[in-house]
Write a protein that holds these residues in place. Structure first.
Motif, PDB file in Angstrom:
ATOM      1  N   LYS A   1      40.082  49.759  60.976  1.00  0.00           N
ATOM      2  CA  LYS A   1      40.074  48.210  61.384  1.00  0.00           C
ATOM      3  C   LYS A   1      41.035  47.564  60.517  1.00  0.00           C
ATOM      4  O   LYS A   1      41.283  47.836  59.419  1.00  0.00           O
ATOM      5  CB  LYS A   1      38.700  47.602  61.468  1.00  0.00           C
ATOM      6  CG  LYS A   1      37.882  48.437  62.325  1.00  0.00           C
ATOM      7  CD  LYS A   1      37.671  48.100  63.413  1.00  0.00           C
ATOM      8  CE  LYS A   1      36.711  48.782  64.616  1.00  0.00           C
ATOM      9  NZ  LYS A   1      37.066  50.125  64.965  1.00  0.00           N
ATOM     10  N   ASP A   2      41.506  46.309  61.007  1.00  0.00           N
ATOM     11  CA  ASP A   2      42.240  45.370  60.065  1.00  0.00           C
ATOM     12  C   ASP A   2      41.504  44.422  59.536  1.00  0.00           C
ATOM     13  O   ASP A   2      40.104  44.065  59.957  1.00  0.00           O
ATOM     14  CB  ASP A   2      43.538  44.808  61.161  1.00  0.00           C
ATOM     15  CG  ASP A   2      44.474  44.149  60.286  1.00  0.00           C
ATOM     16  OD1 ASP A   2      44.495  44.402  59.072  1.00  0.00           O
ATOM     17  OD2 ASP A   2      45.349  43.737  60.755  1.00  0.00           O
ATOM     18  N   GLY A   3      41.989  43.757  58.529  1.00  0.00           N
ATOM     19  CA  GLY A   3      41.067  42.553  57.765  1.00  0.00           C
ATOM     20  C   GLY A   3      40.554  42.997  56.471  1.00  0.00           C
ATOM     21  O   GLY A   3      40.745  44.330  56.165  1.00  0.00           O
ATOM     22  N   LYS A   4      39.765  42.089  55.726  1.00  0.00           N
ATOM     23  CA  LYS A   4      39.314  42.692  54.785  1.00  0.00           C
ATOM     24  C   LYS A   4      37.604  42.457  54.447  1.00  0.00           C
ATOM     25  O   LYS A   4      37.257  43.065  53.710  1.00  0.00           O
ATOM     26  CB  LYS A   4      39.797  41.958  53.536  1.00  0.00           C
ATOM     27  CG  LYS A   4      41.246  41.761  53.072  1.00  0.00           C
ATOM     28  CD  LYS A   4      41.710  40.663  52.258  1.00  0.00           C
ATOM     29  CE  LYS A   4      43.287  41.036  51.905  1.00  0.00           C
ATOM     30  NZ  LYS A   4      43.557  40.333  50.827  1.00  0.00           N
ATOM     31  N   LYS A   5      36.983  41.877  55.494  1.00  0.00           N
ATOM     32  CA  LYS A   5      35.608  41.874  55.522  1.00  0.00           C
ATOM     33  C   LYS A   5      34.975  42.920  56.487  1.00  0.00           C
ATOM     34  O   LYS A   5      33.915  43.293  55.923  1.00  0.00           O
ATOM     35  CB  LYS A   5      35.244  40.402  56.087  1.00  0.00           C
ATOM     36  CG  LYS A   5      36.001  39.326  55.057  1.00  0.00           C
ATOM     37  CD  LYS A   5      35.341  37.862  55.546  1.00  0.00           C
ATOM     38  CE  LYS A   5      35.996  36.899  54.673  1.00  0.00           C
ATOM     39  NZ  LYS A   5      35.845  35.638  55.062  1.00  0.00           N
TER      40      LYS A   5
END
Length: 128
Positions: free
Chosen positions: A86-90
């Motif tokens: 998955k993309d993103g940081k959270k």
């Protein structure tokens, strides 16, 4: 007839003894790897040269990093579909978080907890 049958049994036993364990064993990872984001995720920094062999020798247990590994078969990499893709940081399944999280099962988390290894961005992501 008995001699041929006995030779056949010995050959079958040797095949089972030497070939079958190799069929069920996990594929050996290369000693040195380059970690890149999965398809569809753009990395903002350079890919990371990762000394897998060095980590493998230190940790011994693949499940420290490969938490879904069941002990046999191939080990799934972090960027494989269904893992940290998955993309993103959270998001817990985010590729970024698999390496940069505070948990000791991540690269940054483990290096900080162990007080050794690279801890800053440029130590892992050198300029091109």
């Amino acid at each position: 007839m008995k001699k041929t049958f006995l030779i056949g049994l010995v050959v079958a036993a040797l095949v089972c003894a030497f070939a079958l364990p190799n069929l069920s064993a996990a594929t050996k990872a290369p000693a040195d790897m380059v970690l890149k984001a999965p398809d569809g995720i753009k990395m903002k920094k350079t890919p990371v040269a990762f000394p897998h062999g060095k980590h493998e020798a230190m940790l011994k247990d693949c499940k420290v990093c490969h938490h879904t590994f069941e002990g046999s078969g191939d080990v799934k990499g972090c960027s494989a579909a269904g893992c940290h893709d998955k993309d993103g940081k959270k998001d817990q399944m985010a590729y970024y978080k698999a390496f940069h999280g505070k948990d000791t099962k991540t690269c940054v988390g483990c290096h900080k907890a162990e007080k050794k290894g690279p801890k800053s961005c440029k130590e892992c992501h050198p300029k091109k």
